[in-house]
Scaffold this active site. Structure first.
Site, mmCIF file in Angstrom:
data_model
loop_
_atom_site.group_PDB
_atom_site.id
_atom_site.type_symbol
_atom_site.label_atom_id
_atom_site.label_comp_id
_atom_site.label_asym_id
_atom_site.label_seq_id
_atom_site.Cartn_x
_atom_site.Cartn_y
_atom_site.Cartn_z
ATOM 1 C CG ASP A 154 -1.939 0.874 1.131
ATOM 2 O OD1 ASP A 154 -2.431 1.304 0.167
ATOM 3 O OD2 ASP A 154 -2.745 1.336 2.169
ATOM 4 C CG ASN A 167 -7.599 -2.412 -6.052
ATOM 5 O OD1 ASN A 167 -6.746 -3.253 -5.805
ATOM 6 N ND2 ASN A 167 -7.913 -1.488 -5.122
HETATM 7 C C1 FPP Z 1 -1.930 0.167 -3.349
HETATM 8 O O1 FPP Z 1 -1.483 1.476 -3.123
HETATM 9 C C2 FPP Z 1 -1.401 -0.705 -4.302
HETATM 10 C C3 FPP Z 1 -1.993 -1.290 -5.340
HETATM 11 C C4 FPP Z 1 -3.841 -1.090 -5.439
HETATM 12 C C5 FPP Z 1 -1.301 -1.873 -6.437
HETATM 13 C C6 FPP Z 1 0.002 -2.780 -5.935
HETATM 14 C C7 FPP Z 1 0.466 -3.012 -7.071
HETATM 15 C C8 FPP Z 1 1.850 -3.077 -7.311
HETATM 16 C C9 FPP Z 1 2.844 -2.617 -6.095
HETATM 17 C C10 FPP Z 1 2.714 -3.769 -8.435
HETATM 18 C C11 FPP Z 1 2.584 -5.014 -8.737
HETATM 19 C C12 FPP Z 1 0.948 -4.885 -9.580
HETATM 20 C C13 FPP Z 1 0.651 -5.691 -10.360
HETATM 21 C C14 FPP Z 1 -0.707 -5.324 -10.767
HETATM 22 C C15 FPP Z 1 1.272 -6.898 -10.844
HETATM 23 P P1 FPP Z 1 -2.646 2.708 -3.546
HETATM 24 O O2 FPP Z 1 -2.787 2.906 -4.952
HETATM 25 O O3 FPP Z 1 -3.897 2.307 -2.655
HETATM 26 O O4 FPP Z 1 -1.751 3.863 -2.791
HETATM 27 P P2 FPP Z 1 -2.580 5.000 -1.880
HETATM 28 O O5 FPP Z 1 -3.118 4.360 -0.666
HETATM 29 O O6 FPP Z 1 -1.331 5.678 -1.511
HETATM 30 O O7 FPP Z 1 -3.421 5.591 -2.726
#
Ligand code: FPP
Length: 257
Positions: A38, A86
């Site tokens: 995250d 998501n």
């Molecule tokens: C959450 O951060 C992260 C995700 C929803 C995706 C995580 C994926 C990766 C790190 C790479 C690998 C991915 C795939 C599809 C193979 P957020 O976007 O919720 O961050 P925030 O909470 O700061 O908004």
């Protein structure tokens, strides 16, 4: 209970000195580590970048976590890459994450295969996941299926509640009577019944939630929360989480040892 932090007979006894001064007891490494990756969006915003740049930067963290897990001898590593919730994100971010999964597999599967990593996916393979992405997922699973060193499970289009619902549907399809439904029957119908429950769950970015991750399997997992945003996560942070895990006393509802 199959997972304990008790010494594993096959594990080495020499401690692993990391970048931090405390040592890791290699005889009590968690068998299964699961991560909620995250903070990609916040990492990107803090730099005036697009959210998708944060996901792209998360790849380095993901690969370093895999390396760290291999170094420790972790046998199962599960990463939350895309949840059933998501899909509510902006369409361009969803499109990016679908394509990113595909390109990451194409770019990294040979290297993971060479390291003895078995790649698997957990989640719903429904119509929302583009067919070409599903094809890469199948190919990657097939390519690495006989690897034994570690199983890397990507939770993709995954939801803990959806997994339990899917297991219940299978119970109904299999025609079980109410009296035949017990924990064993349900567990046997999860996406990967051979996978031990996580011993340790790491969530980054200072959020203290489970967010529908492995709801059945986390019943007795140790939870470690890190303030680090996922793109900044490196194996040293994983080692730190394992040290924290090794300080915990796992009782599984029993009494202190
Ligand atoms: C959450 O951060 C992260 C995700 C929803 C995706 C995580 C994926 C990766 C790190 C790479 C690998 C991915 C795939 C599809 C193979 P957020 O976007 O919720 O961050 P925030 O909470 O700061 O908004």
């Amino acid at each position: 209970m199959s997972n304990t932090s008790a010494p594993r007979p096959d594990a080495g006894r020499e401690p692993l000195a990391g970048h931090f001064d405390r040592e890791i007891d290699l005889s009590r490494v968690p068998v299964h580590v699961a991560c909620v990756m995250d903070g990609n969006g916040r990492w990107a915003s803090a730099r005036g970048l697009q959210r998708t740049d944060g996901h792209a930067a998360g790849e380095v963290a993901l690969l370093d976590a895999v390396e760290g897990a291999l170094e420790l001898g972790v046998k199962w590593l599960t990463m939350f890459a895309f949840s059933t919730e998501n899909w509510r994100r902006p369409a361009d971010e969803v499109r990016y994450l679908m394509g990113f999964n595909e390109s990451l597999l194409v770019r990294r599967r040979d290297e993971l295969n060479d390291k003895g990593v078995r790649i698997r996916f957990a989640g719903r393979r429904d119509w929302r996941v583009p067919r070409r992405v599903l094809r890469r997922m199948d190919e990657s699973e097939e390519l690495t299926s006989s690897n034994k060193r570690m199983t890397l499970t990507m939770a993709f289009n995954y939801g803990g509640r959806a997994e339990i619902v899917d297991a219940v549907r299978r119970i109904v399809d299999d025609g079980l009577r109410a009296g035949q439904v017990d924990e064993r029957a349900l567990r046997a119908r999860l996406y990967h019944p051979d996978q031990p429950d996580p011993d340790l769950v790491v969530r980054t970015s200072g959020e203290y939630r489970i967010s529908n991750f492995l709801l059945w399997q986390l019943a007795y997992s140790e939870l470690v929360f890190s303030d680090v945003l996922w793109p900044d996560f490196r194996r040293e942070h994983l080692f730190d989480a394992v040290r924290e895990y090794q300080r915990r006393d796992r009782r599984y509802g029993g009494v202190a040892r």
